[in-house]
Design a protein around this motif. Sequence first.
Motif, mmCIF file in Angstrom:
data_model
loop_
_atom_site.group_PDB
_atom_site.id
_atom_site.type_symbol
_atom_site.label_atom_id
_atom_site.label_comp_id
_atom_site.label_asym_id
_atom_site.label_seq_id
_atom_site.Cartn_x
_atom_site.Cartn_y
_atom_site.Cartn_z
ATOM 1 N N GLU A 159 -13.440 9.835 6.270
ATOM 2 C CA GLU A 159 -13.524 8.561 5.247
ATOM 3 C C GLU A 159 -14.460 8.459 4.003
ATOM 4 O O GLU A 159 -14.377 7.807 4.039
ATOM 5 C CB GLU A 159 -12.821 7.679 6.053
ATOM 6 C CG GLU A 159 -14.537 6.972 7.172
ATOM 7 C CD GLU A 159 -15.180 5.603 5.966
ATOM 8 O OE1 GLU A 159 -14.410 5.254 4.679
ATOM 9 O OE2 GLU A 159 -16.531 5.176 6.803
ATOM 10 N N SER A 202 -10.273 5.905 -6.731
ATOM 11 C CA SER A 202 -10.696 4.514 -6.948
ATOM 12 C C SER A 202 -11.776 4.297 -7.974
ATOM 13 O O SER A 202 -11.642 3.273 -8.813
ATOM 14 C CB SER A 202 -10.615 4.069 -5.558
ATOM 15 O OG SER A 202 -10.040 2.369 -5.571
ATOM 16 N N ASP A 260 -13.264 10.766 1.253
ATOM 17 C CA ASP A 260 -12.291 10.494 1.356
ATOM 18 C C ASP A 260 -11.556 10.509 -0.054
ATOM 19 O O ASP A 260 -12.086 9.969 -0.906
ATOM 20 C CB ASP A 260 -11.429 9.217 2.085
ATOM 21 C CG ASP A 260 -9.941 9.243 1.894
ATOM 22 O OD1 ASP A 260 -9.310 10.024 1.067
ATOM 23 O OD2 ASP A 260 -9.618 8.053 2.025
ATOM 24 N N GLU A 313 0.881 -0.776 0.376
ATOM 25 C CA GLU A 313 -0.172 -0.245 0.262
ATOM 26 C C GLU A 313 1.143 1.209 -0.445
ATOM 27 O O GLU A 313 0.275 2.438 -0.011
ATOM 28 C CB GLU A 313 -0.613 -0.068 1.449
ATOM 29 C CG GLU A 313 -1.749 -1.432 1.254
ATOM 30 C CD GLU A 313 -2.210 -1.390 2.619
ATOM 31 O OE1 GLU A 313 -4.004 -0.769 2.649
ATOM 32 O OE2 GLU A 313 -1.959 -2.264 3.680
ATOM 33 N N ARG A 315 -9.140 9.833 -2.400
ATOM 34 C CA ARG A 315 -8.534 8.511 -2.633
ATOM 35 C C ARG A 315 -10.401 7.563 -3.053
ATOM 36 O O ARG A 315 -9.432 6.445 -3.649
ATOM 37 C CB ARG A 315 -7.733 7.995 -1.855
ATOM 38 C CG ARG A 315 -6.520 8.439 -1.368
ATOM 39 C CD ARG A 315 -5.896 8.338 -0.589
ATOM 40 N NE ARG A 315 -6.393 7.899 0.966
ATOM 41 C CZ ARG A 315 -5.171 7.693 1.536
ATOM 42 N NH1 ARG A 315 -4.440 7.629 1.425
ATOM 43 N NH2 ARG A 315 -5.728 8.661 2.715
ATOM 44 N N ARG A 329 -9.053 1.266 5.205
ATOM 45 C CA ARG A 329 -9.402 0.041 4.453
ATOM 46 C C ARG A 329 -7.395 -0.841 3.231
ATOM 47 O O ARG A 329 -6.832 0.127 4.431
ATOM 48 C CB ARG A 329 -9.770 0.924 3.261
ATOM 49 C CG ARG A 329 -11.602 1.581 3.379
ATOM 50 C CD ARG A 329 -11.850 2.271 2.373
ATOM 51 N NE ARG A 329 -13.140 3.254 2.628
ATOM 52 C CZ ARG A 329 -14.077 2.136 2.455
ATOM 53 N NH1 ARG A 329 -14.678 0.954 1.656
ATOM 54 N NH2 ARG A 329 -15.704 2.963 3.215
ATOM 55 N N LEU A 382 -5.214 0.284 1.184
ATOM 56 C CA LEU A 382 -5.203 0.870 -0.597
ATOM 57 C C LEU A 382 -4.624 -0.071 -1.744
ATOM 58 O O LEU A 382 -4.479 -0.823 -0.613
ATOM 59 C CB LEU A 382 -4.089 1.544 0.332
ATOM 60 C CG LEU A 382 -4.800 2.303 1.309
ATOM 61 C CD1 LEU A 382 -3.730 3.350 1.803
ATOM 62 C CD2 LEU A 382 -5.474 3.733 1.732
ATOM 63 N N SER A 437 -2.972 2.820 6.652
ATOM 64 C CA SER A 437 -4.119 3.448 6.054
ATOM 65 C C SER A 437 -4.506 3.874 6.725
ATOM 66 O O SER A 437 -5.406 3.882 7.730
ATOM 67 C CB SER A 437 -4.760 1.950 5.151
ATOM 68 O OG SER A 437 -6.251 2.544 5.237
#
Length: 827
Positions: free
Chosen positions: A768, A777, A771, A398, A773, A406, A408, A402
Amino acid sequence: MAFPHSLTLVSRVLMTPLRAPMERLIAAWVETRLVEPPPDALDLDPALPVLYVLPRPALSDTLLLASLTRAHGLPPAGGRRTVGSLTLPACLALPVPRRRPWRRATRPQAPFRALIEQRGRGLEGEVQLVPVSIFWGRAPGKRFGFWKMLSADSWRLTGRLRRALSVLVNGKSVEIHFGAPLRLGDLLVEADGPPDSAQTNRKAARLLRVHFRRLRTRVLGPDLSHRRTLIEGVAASPEVRRVIGELAADGRPSPARLERRALRYGREIASNMTYPVLRFMDGLLRRLWNRLYDGVEVRGLERVKALAGDHTLVYVPCHRSHIDYLLLSYVLYRDGLMPPHIAAGRNLDMPLIGPLLRRGGAFFLRRSFRDNRLYATVFNEYLHRLISRGHPLEYFIEGGRSRSGRMLPARPGMLAMTLRSFLRSAAGGTRRPLAFVPVYIGYERIIENASYQRELRGGRKRRESPLALMRVLGQLRQPFGRVAVNVGEPLVLADYLDETVGPRWRHGREERPEWLGDLVPRLGETLGRRINAAAALNPVNLVALVLLATPHHAIEASLLERQLALLAELQRRLPGGTHASLPEGEPAGWIDQAVGLGMVERRAHPLGDIVVADAARAALLGWYRNNVLHLFALAGLTAFAFRHQASHHPEALETLLAPAWPILTRELMVAPPASLQAGLAEMLALLGDLGLLEREGEHWRRRGEPLEAGECLDLLGQLMQPSLERGYLLLSVLLDAGTGRLTADELAGQSRQLAERLALLSGLDAPEFFDTRLFVSLVESLEREGWLWQEAGRLAFDDRLREAALQSRRLFDPALRHRLQLVTRRG
């Protein structure tokens, strides 16, 4: 009966009057740190005599083994044993080559020939040979002080004086490893035609030597050369010399200056693993874990031990805490495996801490070295030498810890370098099997709770320093519960390449073939899923799963118990991960554990206790919920479909969930079932068995009674609502903008802003949830599934995405859909 000289010498000593007092002295002095497997787990046939076999003659080993067998009720290793018509010492040893200055070294015959000849003449004389390896201290390297250098067990054979020193110096750190019993009769059955006693004798000795060599590799690791010699070898390697030549030709610094720079890079990178530090850290960490945690539970380590003797092992744990660095090495060392060399960020190479980590096996790398060819080449060469020599490695795919809890997405750097090193060795004809070992590390409470919440809210990541470590040490008086270390299914790289690339990789001679770029992300995704498949459910993350599914983070204790029991039963009967684990005890005890750790509060009430979490605790619980949310992906998605639509036909349900399911599995890094249809059929049947659904003809429907069934089903479905809401928001932004209008970054950024707005309007204090990211994703997943593609740097789509989005909206009840639409329009 005549025995080899070394055996005769040992047996003579053992038959003297000194044997008994010497054995008592050894028993009183020695402390066995590890006996593996436990003596009562040996699969011995009580009807057959047992002879113990040592890898080399050693009086101290024989005396210690005799004491151990007596203490544990095993067939005695002292004295002599009658086997058929033969009388033999109960403890034998493989002979070592005799060296004479005037002749070549010769290896005497193994001491089994008489047994084999007797066994070959009839049915009498069967015997069980039990190989035993004894390690007096463990020495992976060479630089560790004079007395340790003389006495610790290493790959070199020891003389009588050195063995005596070893008993004195390392008597408090002894490991004993029993092998599986070997029957001579099995060797005779495998022989073609009449048994040849000399050949079978050599075969028995060869099998035992292979066993001893594999075990020694597993425990001690390969012999590690002097650090200075290794660094100089890296700097003088053809690859580094070639890059130095090319840089000097381009008008860069002189070759001599570049050579000095390469050596400096090598010293900056290379570990300096030393035995005293491993011993010191073993004792220190044992005290730390006992003070910090209530226990460390390890599962699945037998899968590692099956590979450790003849594979290069690359441990790839999830990265949730700085404790991960220390915990896995401690567990491996404690259980008789060689600790790995650990790739650590250069930010950890700080005063006091850096040198200690480096001597414990850490090697340091810069966050990015894409623009520094010389550094990249030195690092690649160093990594290749570790891998090609069989040293175990550990790195975090990762990249960083994290902050959301989660798993990553994997970063390609270390995986790509490992693959290139393996292909380079294969092209050179020195291929050594390599296996990735996924490891899940689960905490009931982590020491970084506060810092993670601050960083998720936009705060800057604080630089690591000794002062920051001292602040962490101040938390040691707080309770942190238990820790789980679960080993997932290892991935043997050669088999994976055969499956994904085909046989062409075996015949290639390129270090960077054209298929490598596509393979690395797939490998990272596979490893991430295998890590998640070994997740550990514990009281805190189970309580978090239920409590955060309630609107105000409050629930009756009785309903919480029922829901915890439901989640546990779902995991037992239809596991969300092949090697996932459940905590011991019952739901009532799990609630008490979460309360005791300060993660939730239990409030007494005349009509029944209520378990609550205030805003701060709820934000923390989100991290623990995310650790294991993936285990209930299919169960939660199926239950969510029944929230506002009471009945579904299985085929219609599959059509409804099909667009969202692959996106969800990629976000949560869960291995999907081979068929969504078959997976749904199993899940519907299980929910029916558990009383949450009932079958009506060809349809499945919510149960009207009892009311608790509906509550439990809604709480289960609520698990997937945040993920589905994020997808809804992102698709709304994309469809409103139109095809070819937004870049991937713009789409992720606008979706994040809407998610933050929704969270604030809903009173949801969960950073979160928005978030960035997660949205990045999600965009990548839509591209991978073919719903989106790039045109001139912008995202394009067609009517298929619009139709799938309209279909997925049916999952949401009208009130929730209206709320989401208001947020997107006003945003």
